[in-house]
Write a protein that holds these residues in place. Structure first.
Motif, PDB file in Angstrom:
ATOM      1  N   GLY B   3       0.746  -1.305  -0.048  1.00 13.78           N
ATOM      2  CA  GLY B   3       0.206   0.058   0.047  1.00 13.78           C
ATOM      3  C   GLY B   3       0.922   1.213  -0.010  1.00 13.78           C
ATOM      4  N   VAL B   4       0.576   2.266   1.160  1.00 12.78           N
ATOM      5  CA  VAL B   4       1.272   3.426   0.953  1.00 12.78           C
ATOM      6  C   VAL B   4       2.039   3.231   2.123  1.00 12.78           C
ATOM      7  N   THR B   5       3.471   3.380   2.294  1.00 10.62           N
ATOM      8  CA  THR B   5       4.396   3.514   3.086  1.00 10.62           C
ATOM      9  C   THR B   5       4.927   4.887   3.419  1.00 10.62           C
ATOM     10  N   GLN B   6       5.518   5.166   4.741  1.00  5.76           N
ATOM     11  CA  GLN B   6       5.878   6.349   5.060  1.00  5.76           C
ATOM     12  C   GLN B   6       6.967   6.046   6.224  1.00  5.76           C
ATOM     13  N   THR B   7       7.967   6.745   6.015  1.00  2.00           N
ATOM     14  CA  THR B   7       9.263   6.882   6.931  1.00  2.00           C
ATOM     15  C   THR B   7       9.731   8.263   6.924  1.00  2.00           C
ATOM     16  N   PRO B   8      10.089   8.567   8.366  1.00  3.56           N
ATOM     17  CA  PRO B   8       9.965   7.721   9.483  1.00  3.56           C
ATOM     18  C   PRO B   8       8.916   7.999   9.950  1.00  3.56           C
ATOM     19  N   LYS B   9       8.573   7.007  11.146  1.00  2.36           N
ATOM     20  CA  LYS B   9       7.360   7.084  11.996  1.00  2.36           C
ATOM     21  C   LYS B   9       7.347   8.270  12.694  1.00  2.36           C
ATOM     22  N   PHE B  10       8.355   8.720  13.315  1.00  5.69           N
ATOM     23  CA  PHE B  10       8.687   9.738  14.207  1.00  5.69           C
ATOM     24  C   PHE B  10      10.022  10.502  14.149  1.00  5.69           C
ATOM     25  N   ARG B  11       9.729  11.808  14.319  1.00  2.99           N
ATOM     26  CA  ARG B  11      10.986  12.502  14.270  1.00  2.99           C
ATOM     27  C   ARG B  11      11.100  13.943  14.816  1.00  2.99           C
ATOM     28  N   GLU B 105     -11.460   6.713  -4.191  1.00  7.21           N
ATOM     29  CA  GLU B 105     -10.951   6.892  -2.996  1.00  7.21           C
ATOM     30  C   GLU B 105      -9.439   6.970  -2.914  1.00  7.21           C
ATOM     31  N   GLN B 106      -8.903   7.889  -1.874  1.00  3.22           N
ATOM     32  CA  GLN B 106      -7.500   8.075  -1.712  1.00  3.22           C
ATOM     33  C   GLN B 106      -7.304   7.134  -0.621  1.00  3.22           C
ATOM     34  N   TYR B 107      -6.004   6.428  -0.700  1.00  2.00           N
ATOM     35  CA  TYR B 107      -5.500   5.503   0.241  1.00  2.00           C
ATOM     36  C   TYR B 107      -4.323   6.122   1.164  1.00  2.00           C
ATOM     37  N   PHE B 108      -4.388   5.896   2.298  1.00  2.00           N
ATOM     38  CA  PHE B 108      -3.500   6.830   3.293  1.00  2.00           C
ATOM     39  C   PHE B 108      -2.455   5.908   3.756  1.00  2.00           C
ATOM     40  N   GLY B 109      -1.217   6.496   3.867  1.00  4.47           N
ATOM     41  CA  GLY B 109      -0.218   5.893   4.748  1.00  4.47           C
ATOM     42  C   GLY B 109      -0.281   5.924   6.099  1.00  4.47           C
ATOM     43  N   PRO B 110       0.371   5.500   7.126  1.00  3.55           N
ATOM     44  CA  PRO B 110       0.277   5.504   8.639  1.00  3.55           C
ATOM     45  C   PRO B 110       0.580   7.018   9.032  1.00  3.55           C
ATOM     46  N   GLY B 111       1.400   7.665   8.415  1.00  8.52           N
ATOM     47  CA  GLY B 111       1.757   9.105   9.209  1.00  8.52           C
ATOM     48  C   GLY B 111       3.187   9.024   9.588  1.00  8.52           C
ATOM     49  N   THR B 112       3.702  10.446   9.566  1.00 10.45           N
ATOM     50  CA  THR B 112       4.843  10.556  10.288  1.00 10.45           C
ATOM     51  C   THR B 112       4.702  11.444  11.212  1.00 10.45           C
ATOM     52  N   ARG B 113       4.945  11.480  12.653  1.00  6.04           N
ATOM     53  CA  ARG B 113       4.907  12.417  13.681  1.00  6.04           C
ATOM     54  C   ARG B 113       5.966  13.396  13.577  1.00  6.04           C
TER      55      ARG B 113
END
Lengths: 113, 117
Positions: B3-11, B105-113
């Motif tokens: 799917g959609v992957t995002q990095t990093p998870k936190f920064r 629809e748009q598919y979303f990644g898990p997000g970067t905080r």
């Protein structure tokens, strides 16, 4: 100005009851509407969508109603379950060429056991 | 498919630092989007792309840059981080509509905080 907004910030329902989440939009040119569910710490998850040439669409336990006369959108969840607890966002699209969405602020659904 | 992957998870960034948020999708979607979500708010569009080599500004583009050299990747660049950029960043992708379907629809990644201090 143009906006997509939700009537209530928080909705609390008893498990097993039906939930209704409302959304108002201001631009009659919008041609596509969509509902997303967002659980804590996760990205939005697609629930259901509807085109402007429809007034109702049903999915599994969910129904979206579109009233273009009063620019109102609602999401109905049947037999609400604890797993339905989340923030729900409506969004509208005014340009099918780009697919850009304008999101409302969200309604928090709390399901009481 | 991942799917959609995002990095990093936190920064955590210091004011004035720069960084790149990575976004990759493996669904061969034409459209990709970057949003930011401030606490208790909805998502606001930063930049979007309708295909490789094509990008455009969204609602809140100031302080950010993007590029789209491939269909799969859509990185978001922060050049001079400011506290106002503290937010959760979501990347999304969408397939091209057609064949009688006006939109998907748009598919979303898990997000970067991201926190800027």
């Amino acid at each position: 100005g143009e906006s997509v907004g939700l009537h209530l910030p928080t909705l609390s329902v008893q498990e097993g009851d039906n939930s209704i989440i409302n959304c108002a939009y201001s631009n009659s040119a919008s041609d596509y509407f969509i509902w997303y569910k967002q659980e804590s710490g996760k990205g939005p998850q697609f629930i259901i969508d509807i085109r402007s040439n429809m007034d109702k669409r049903q999915g599994q336990r969910v129904t979206v109603l579109l009233n273009k006369t009063v620019k109102h959108l609602s999401l109905q969840i049947a037999a609400t379950q604890p797993g339905d607890s989340a923030v729900y966002f409506c969004a509208e699209s005014r340009s099918s060429n780009t697919g850009k969405l304008i999101f409302g602020q969200g309604t928090t659904l709390q399901v009481k056991p | 498919n991942a799917g959609v992957t995002q990095t990093p998870k936190f920064r955590i960034l210091k004011i004035g630092q720069s960084m790149t948020l990575q976004c990759t999708q493996d669904m061969n979607h034409n459209y990709m989007y970057w949003y930011r979500q401030d606490p208790g708010m909805g998502l606001k569009l930063i930049y979007y792309s309708v295909g490789a080599g094509i990008t455009d500004k969204g609602e809140v583009p100031n302080g950010y840059n993007v590029s789209r050299s491939t269909t799969e990747d859509f990185p978001l660049r922060l050049e001079l981080a400011a506290p106002s950029q503290t937010s959760v960043y979501f990347c999304a992708s969408k397939r091209l509509a057609g064949g009688g379907v006006v939109a998907y629809e748009q598919y979303f990644g898990p997000g970067t905080r991201l926190t800027v201090t």
